[in-house]
Design a protein around this motif. Structure first.
Motif, PDB file in Angstrom:
ATOM      1  N   UNK A 189       0.842  -1.171   0.000  1.00 18.89           N
ATOM      2  CA  UNK A 189       0.000   0.000   0.000  1.00 18.89           C
ATOM      3  C   UNK A 189       0.892   1.241   0.000  1.00 18.89           C
ATOM      4  N   UNK A 190       0.435   2.250  -0.720  1.00 21.03           N
ATOM      5  CA  UNK A 190       1.162   3.512  -0.791  1.00 21.03           C
ATOM      6  C   UNK A 190       0.141   4.639  -0.709  1.00 21.03           C
ATOM      7  N   UNK A 191       0.385   5.631   0.150  1.00 19.50           N
ATOM      8  CA  UNK A 191      -0.500   6.795   0.256  1.00 19.50           C
ATOM      9  C   UNK A 191       0.361   8.039   0.354  1.00 19.50           C
ATOM     10  N   UNK A 192       0.047   9.056  -0.447  1.00 21.14           N
ATOM     11  CA  UNK A 192       0.799  10.308  -0.473  1.00 21.14           C
ATOM     12  C   UNK A 192      -0.180  11.461  -0.239  1.00 21.14           C
ATOM     13  N   UNK A 193       0.065  12.267   0.780  1.00 19.63           N
ATOM     14  CA  UNK A 193      -0.790  13.409   1.105  1.00 19.63           C
ATOM     15  C   UNK A 193       0.013  14.693   0.984  1.00 19.63           C
TER      16      UNK A 193
ATOM     17  N   UNK B 193       4.418  17.552   2.569  1.00 20.07           N
ATOM     18  CA  UNK B 193       3.896  16.263   2.141  1.00 20.07           C
ATOM     19  C   UNK B 193       4.096  15.249   3.246  1.00 20.07           C
ATOM     20  N   UNK B 194       3.314  14.203   3.197  1.00 22.89           N
ATOM     21  CA  UNK B 194       3.410  13.068   4.115  1.00 22.89           C
ATOM     22  C   UNK B 194       3.031  11.843   3.317  1.00 22.89           C
ATOM     23  N   UNK B 195       3.842  10.802   3.391  1.00 20.22           N
ATOM     24  CA  UNK B 195       3.512   9.578   2.663  1.00 20.22           C
ATOM     25  C   UNK B 195       3.881   8.356   3.480  1.00 20.22           C
ATOM     26  N   UNK B 196       3.182   7.276   3.175  1.00 16.26           N
ATOM     27  CA  UNK B 196       3.467   6.006   3.840  1.00 16.26           C
ATOM     28  C   UNK B 196       3.462   4.907   2.780  1.00 16.26           C
TER      29      UNK B 196
ATOM     30  N   UNK C 288       6.724  -4.259   7.163  1.00 17.30           N
ATOM     31  CA  UNK C 288       7.239  -2.962   7.615  1.00 17.30           C
ATOM     32  C   UNK C 288       6.639  -1.840   6.782  1.00 17.30           C
ATOM     33  N   UNK C 289       6.609  -0.656   7.389  1.00 21.51           N
ATOM     34  CA  UNK C 289       6.166   0.510   6.623  1.00 21.51           C
ATOM     35  C   UNK C 289       7.146   1.652   6.832  1.00 21.51           C
ATOM     36  N   UNK C 290       7.231   2.508   5.818  1.00 16.99           N
ATOM     37  CA  UNK C 290       8.113   3.667   5.859  1.00 16.99           C
ATOM     38  C   UNK C 290       7.264   4.922   5.713  1.00 16.99           C
ATOM     39  N   UNK C 291       7.397   5.830   6.687  1.00 20.74           N
ATOM     40  CA  UNK C 291       6.722   7.121   6.654  1.00 20.74           C
ATOM     41  C   UNK C 291       7.757   8.161   6.248  1.00 20.74           C
ATOM     42  N   UNK C 292       7.442   8.953   5.234  1.00 23.93           N
ATOM     43  CA  UNK C 292       8.323  10.021   4.772  1.00 23.93           C
ATOM     44  C   UNK C 292       7.527  11.317   4.819  1.00 23.93           C
ATOM     45  N   UNK C 293       8.150  12.373   5.348  1.00 27.31           N
ATOM     46  CA  UNK C 293       7.465  13.661   5.454  1.00 27.31           C
ATOM     47  C   UNK C 293       8.465  14.792   5.295  1.00 27.31           C
ATOM     48  N   UNK C 294       7.953  15.969   4.907  1.00 26.94           N
ATOM     49  CA  UNK C 294       8.824  17.134   4.765  1.00 26.94           C
ATOM     50  C   UNK C 294       8.194  18.181   3.866  1.00 26.94           C
TER      51      UNK C 294
END
Length: 103
Positions: free
Chosen positions: A1-5, A15-18, A24-30
């Protein structure tokens, strides 16, 4: 699953994405236009990972909805031009400015 906000509002441009991969999951934000910061979290099973990812997405969306609801309840300021009939005549204004400068 991939979600980008994305949040683009006023001076905010974030932005914030998971992304989930297996257990495992990776959360990226900035800020938009950057790579951002990433955090990876591992779980015992794929199902637990998906459940946590869905929980984080729901929290993020709920936060944005609350923020937008607060903004819509604020009174809107209207930028009104002054009524020309209520302005001081130019000679009165000049006299007032001279009095301030003499003090």
């Amino acid at each position: 699953m991939f979600r980008h906000l994305k949040l683009i509002d006023g001076s905010s441009d974030k932005f914030w994405q998971i992304e989930t991969k297996g257990n495992s999951h990776t959360v990226t934000y900035g800020r938009n236009g950057t790579d951002g910061q990433s955090k990876t979290k591992a779980f015992d099973s794929d199902e637990t990972c998906l459940k946590d990812a869905e929980k984080l997405i729901a929290e993020k969306i709920k936060k944005v909805i609350r923020m937008m609801a607060c903004r819509s309840s604020l009174p809107q300021r209207k930028k009104e031009l002054p009524n020309p009939s209520k302005l001081l005549p130019m000679n009165t204004l000049n006299l007032f400015v001279r009095q301030i400068l003499m003090v």
